[in-house]
Motif scaffolding. Structure first.
Motif, PDB file in Angstrom:
ATOM      1  N   ARG A 246     -61.615  59.222  41.385  1.00  0.00           N
ATOM      2  CA  ARG A 246     -63.045  60.301  42.055  1.00  0.00           C
ATOM      3  C   ARG A 246     -62.908  59.733  43.169  1.00  0.00           C
ATOM      4  O   ARG A 246     -63.343  58.548  43.895  1.00  0.00           O
ATOM      5  CB  ARG A 246     -63.800  60.296  41.551  1.00  0.00           C
ATOM      6  N   ILE A 247     -63.404  60.512  45.022  1.00  0.00           N
ATOM      7  CA  ILE A 247     -64.229  60.324  45.686  1.00  0.00           C
ATOM      8  C   ILE A 247     -65.399  61.165  45.939  1.00  0.00           C
ATOM      9  O   ILE A 247     -65.839  61.834  46.212  1.00  0.00           O
ATOM     10  CB  ILE A 247     -62.792  61.227  46.736  1.00  0.00           C
ATOM     11  N   TYR A 248     -66.230  59.979  46.533  1.00  0.00           N
ATOM     12  CA  TYR A 248     -67.397  59.827  45.722  1.00  0.00           C
ATOM     13  C   TYR A 248     -68.295  60.269  47.171  1.00  0.00           C
ATOM     14  O   TYR A 248     -69.736  60.499  47.301  1.00  0.00           O
ATOM     15  CB  TYR A 248     -68.560  58.654  45.158  1.00  0.00           C
ATOM     16  N   VAL A 249     -67.645  60.801  48.453  1.00  0.00           N
ATOM     17  CA  VAL A 249     -67.982  60.737  50.077  1.00  0.00           C
ATOM     18  C   VAL A 249     -69.053  61.653  49.840  1.00  0.00           C
ATOM     19  O   VAL A 249     -70.269  62.077  50.451  1.00  0.00           O
ATOM     20  CB  VAL A 249     -67.009  60.750  50.328  1.00  0.00           C
ATOM     21  N   LYS A 250     -68.285  63.107  49.569  1.00  0.00           N
ATOM     22  CA  LYS A 250     -69.725  64.071  49.466  1.00  0.00           C
ATOM     23  C   LYS A 250     -71.070  63.700  49.249  1.00  0.00           C
ATOM     24  O   LYS A 250     -72.171  64.034  49.111  1.00  0.00           O
ATOM     25  CB  LYS A 250     -68.533  65.341  49.736  1.00  0.00           C
ATOM     26  N   ALA A 251     -71.063  63.617  47.730  1.00  0.00           N
ATOM     27  CA  ALA A 251     -72.225  63.277  47.098  1.00  0.00           C
ATOM     28  C   ALA A 251     -72.975  62.352  47.623  1.00  0.00           C
ATOM     29  O   ALA A 251     -73.982  62.279  47.465  1.00  0.00           O
ATOM     30  CB  ALA A 251     -72.130  63.436  45.651  1.00  0.00           C
ATOM     31  N   VAL A 252     -72.536  61.149  47.543  1.00  0.00           N
ATOM     32  CA  VAL A 252     -73.222  60.391  48.271  1.00  0.00           C
ATOM     33  C   VAL A 252     -73.669  60.557  49.795  1.00  0.00           C
ATOM     34  O   VAL A 252     -74.822  60.214  49.869  1.00  0.00           O
ATOM     35  CB  VAL A 252     -72.369  58.859  48.399  1.00  0.00           C
ATOM     36  N   ARG A 253     -73.296  61.333  50.514  1.00  0.00           N
ATOM     37  CA  ARG A 253     -73.366  61.526  52.083  1.00  0.00           C
ATOM     38  C   ARG A 253     -74.309  62.094  51.433  1.00  0.00           C
ATOM     39  O   ARG A 253     -76.071  62.400  52.258  1.00  0.00           O
ATOM     40  CB  ARG A 253     -72.188  62.033  53.123  1.00  0.00           C
ATOM     41  N   ALA A 254     -75.009  63.293  50.691  1.00  0.00           N
ATOM     42  CA  ALA A 254     -75.418  64.533  50.883  1.00  0.00           C
ATOM     43  C   ALA A 254     -76.621  63.986  50.235  1.00  0.00           C
ATOM     44  O   ALA A 254     -77.978  63.947  51.095  1.00  0.00           O
ATOM     45  CB  ALA A 254     -75.366  65.572  50.132  1.00  0.00           C
ATOM     46  N   VAL A 255     -76.724  62.964  49.591  1.00  0.00           N
ATOM     47  CA  VAL A 255     -78.324  62.344  48.746  1.00  0.00           C
ATOM     48  C   VAL A 255     -78.612  61.437  50.561  1.00  0.00           C
ATOM     49  O   VAL A 255     -79.506  61.702  50.434  1.00  0.00           O
ATOM     50  CB  VAL A 255     -77.704  61.388  48.015  1.00  0.00           C
ATOM     51  N   LEU A 256     -77.647  60.571  50.892  1.00  0.00           N
ATOM     52  CA  LEU A 256     -78.280  60.182  52.315  1.00  0.00           C
ATOM     53  C   LEU A 256     -78.758  60.318  53.873  1.00  0.00           C
ATOM     54  O   LEU A 256     -80.000  60.607  53.671  1.00  0.00           O
ATOM     55  CB  LEU A 256     -76.905  59.382  52.947  1.00  0.00           C
ATOM     56  N   ALA A 257     -78.110  62.418  53.530  1.00  0.00           N
ATOM     57  CA  ALA A 257     -78.727  63.089  54.288  1.00  0.00           C
ATOM     58  C   ALA A 257     -80.169  63.562  53.937  1.00  0.00           C
ATOM     59  O   ALA A 257     -80.542  63.620  55.151  1.00  0.00           O
ATOM     60  CB  ALA A 257     -76.654  63.954  54.557  1.00  0.00           C
ATOM     61  N   ALA A 258     -79.824  63.528  53.054  1.00  0.00           N
ATOM     62  CA  ALA A 258     -81.640  64.187  52.045  1.00  0.00           C
ATOM     63  C   ALA A 258     -82.416  63.019  52.618  1.00  0.00           C
ATOM     64  O   ALA A 258     -83.600  63.746  52.417  1.00  0.00           O
ATOM     65  CB  ALA A 258     -81.698  64.663  51.225  1.00  0.00           C
ATOM     66  N   TYR A 259     -82.276  61.616  52.472  1.00  0.00           N
ATOM     67  CA  TYR A 259     -83.433  60.403  52.804  1.00  0.00           C
ATOM     68  C   TYR A 259     -83.130  60.380  53.578  1.00  0.00           C
ATOM     69  O   TYR A 259     -82.652  59.415  54.070  1.00  0.00           O
ATOM     70  CB  TYR A 259     -83.495  59.831  51.208  1.00  0.00           C
TER      71      TYR A 259
END
Lengths: 366, 366
Positions: A246-259
């Protein structure tokens, strides 16, 4: 040669007189042509075009929205990884179009652990015998992984080495480069006792532990790739053994972008070889460790199958496999449910797996 | 784990239960410790330290002398390459501490072709059986190559894959990242008829044509590595076959630094597989080609030996080998002798090999 690709035609490594050697230059050209669209669909405006072909070019700056403004003090981040013996499962089943996803995943999931944005990727594929269709499948997976992680496939090398690899076998390595703002590097230094530990679901074995998995599944239990043992709930053995990392880039970057405020996400770990016990403690500061509650989730059927068929005890299972947790985020306890909501909105299954406590260096099981 | 290295311990790819698998975690740790100093001697202040180990970090900016000021519009440049079957000569002779130089050279010599400054390097080494001493030799070569080219060895991956490689064999791939000012990219667009073509001497075979070279030298002519045929002028066969690929970074960058005005150096080519006919035309614009005078230089004895022992005809020799020319610079005819003086001051043997003429795409022999 695709215009911006440094991928050399495999003839560059050709042995003997080209004629006698049986190295098929046409096959090399057919391959390069066949992968052109696969490569170009990973391109962004930051890929600099129309150059010679000795190397791939990439601009940190977009034409319009200067990255300089987004990144005040950019730090380049780079890593390298392979897929290991999961490749043997691909050889056995003949399904070659997903190991490229694994290759990209193993690299970009490492990059994002420190908060980086993946920028570009290069691959090395060494084959026993160049077959344009098989190469096209391999590159299709790499291209797919690059698109999923927002990476440009900037170049690559295909080496035909009949002395090294069997006709239908190959090895592959990947290299990824990303960028992170210096003062937003996530390195675990902000972790505090009481922080929440969030597990991001894996898609099965990912790309680690295949020495043991293959031995148990194929040699010991003698499953065939087409078998459908009950634990796999309808999946074949081949499907379970080849499920892409699984590639976690989009999910993790969505969190980082929000915080955007620093220090909300305090540490992250890609769970690879060594499992949770091997990968989680290394991102936590000295004197702190993780207390995890084992009852909080159920690993996929493939893990149950391996544990039974081995048999392999649970301690060993957790040391070798990800056991259903492919990535871990350590976050402020006050933000844990908000972070999980964001992950779920990005279609990432997740759950709180435990918390940070004093102690160490081994993880504790609650 | 060296503090800034993403090199993972090979246990990360360990098969079976770790105990049963015979994967030696201690060997992995010994290796990482053994290579630490080799890695750290490639570091510059731009390597960002003390981070987790999932990836290597690199700053484009120096603390003092901001690269921003040197690079107004930086373009990242990246390439990937391996060493090919030259590795088989290293296995046969047991001399493992120079193929790493080849690995770095194959990459950084590609990077500098477009005018880039090499920044950092990562390696992938896949071994049949991890032996810390042998790994130390391999990494010593890579470290040496990085120091020669001013690159930080930012990370790497060592994979132990007994199912893929024989106990004492391995494959390796390298990956380099550099930077170039956008308006100083050298892409051949400034080449004009009449431009001078300067040859930079190679150090022998470099890393191409080993399929043919090994076949002729070892299988056909049955030379032993310790033999000293007259053509090699005192060198052994092993020495000639393992002479490291020359790294052109310092000499070429000395020239580029001296001619900051754009368009003095108009094109550059790293002469790899395909030789002069395969590599020089690709950096020249359509409608122009190279006219070379064959009488201008004498290739090293190893080429003569191969041509005789094959026999391999001269056309084929030039298609497969560099024939004594490892790198080519195309420069303004008014600057040719000044450029050659600068190269010689940088201890680089060179000579004018011909000039650019109308025609193409094949090179012409005067």
């Amino acid at each position: 040669m695709a215009k911006k690709k440094s991928r050399k035609q495999p003839a560059a490594k050709a042995p003997m007189t080209y004629k006698d050697a049986g190295v098929d230059i046409d096959a090399g050209e057919a391959m390069v042509e066949g992968i052109r669209t696969l490569v170009e669909k990973t391109y962004s405006p930051r890929v600099v075009g129309a150059l010679g072909g000795f190397a791939g070019l990439f601009s940190l700056d977009f034409d319009e929205d200067l990255l300089k403004r987004k990144y005040h003090d950019p730090i380049l981040v780079s890593c390298c990884d392979g897929v290991g013996t999961k490749l043997k499962v691909a050889f056995r089943t003949g399904k070659l179009d997903t190991v490229g996803i694994d290759l990209v995943a193993m690299n970009v999931n490492d990059l994002i652990c420190i908060g980086a944005e993946p920028l570009f990727f290069l691959d090395y594929v060494a084959v026993g015998r160049l077959d344009p269709e098989r190469m096209r499948d391999i590159i299709a997976g790499i291209s797919n992984g690059c698109v999923q992680s927002g990476c440009a496939l900037l170049g690559g090398e295909t080496a035909e080495m009949p002395d090294f690899y069997k006709t239908k076998e190959f090895d592959m390595a990947g290299f990824a480069v990303g960028v992170v703002e210096r003062n937003k590097i996530i390195n675990g230094s902000g972790v505090r006792a009481g922080d929440s530990i969030i597990a991001l679901a894996s898609d099965g074995l990912h790309s680690n532990g295949y020495g043991l998995a293959r031995k148990v599944i194929f040699s010991k239990a003698k499953f065939k790739p087409s078998d459908t043992p009950a634990e796999l709930e309808g999946q074949t053995v081949a499907q379970a053994m080849l499920a892409p990392t699984r590639i976690y880039v989009k999910a993790v970057r969505a969190v980082l972008a929000a915080y955007k405020r620093r220090n909300m996400v305090r540490a992250m770990a890609h769970i690879t070889g060594g499992g949770l016990p091997g990968n989680l403690p290394r991102v936590l500061p000295d004197g702190l460790t993780a207390r995890l509650k084992r009852s909080g989730w159920k690993p996929q059927g493939i893990f149950e199958l391996i544990a039974k068929a081995g048999p392999v005890d649970q301690v060993e299972m957790f040391r070798v496999f990800n056991m259903g947790v492919g990535f871990v985020m350590v976050v402020s306890p006050y933000r844990a449910s908000a972070v999980m909501n964001r992950l779920r909105k990005a279609h990432q299954r997740c759950w709180q797996i435990g918390k940070v406590v004093k102690g160490g260096p081994s993880i504790q099981w609650a």
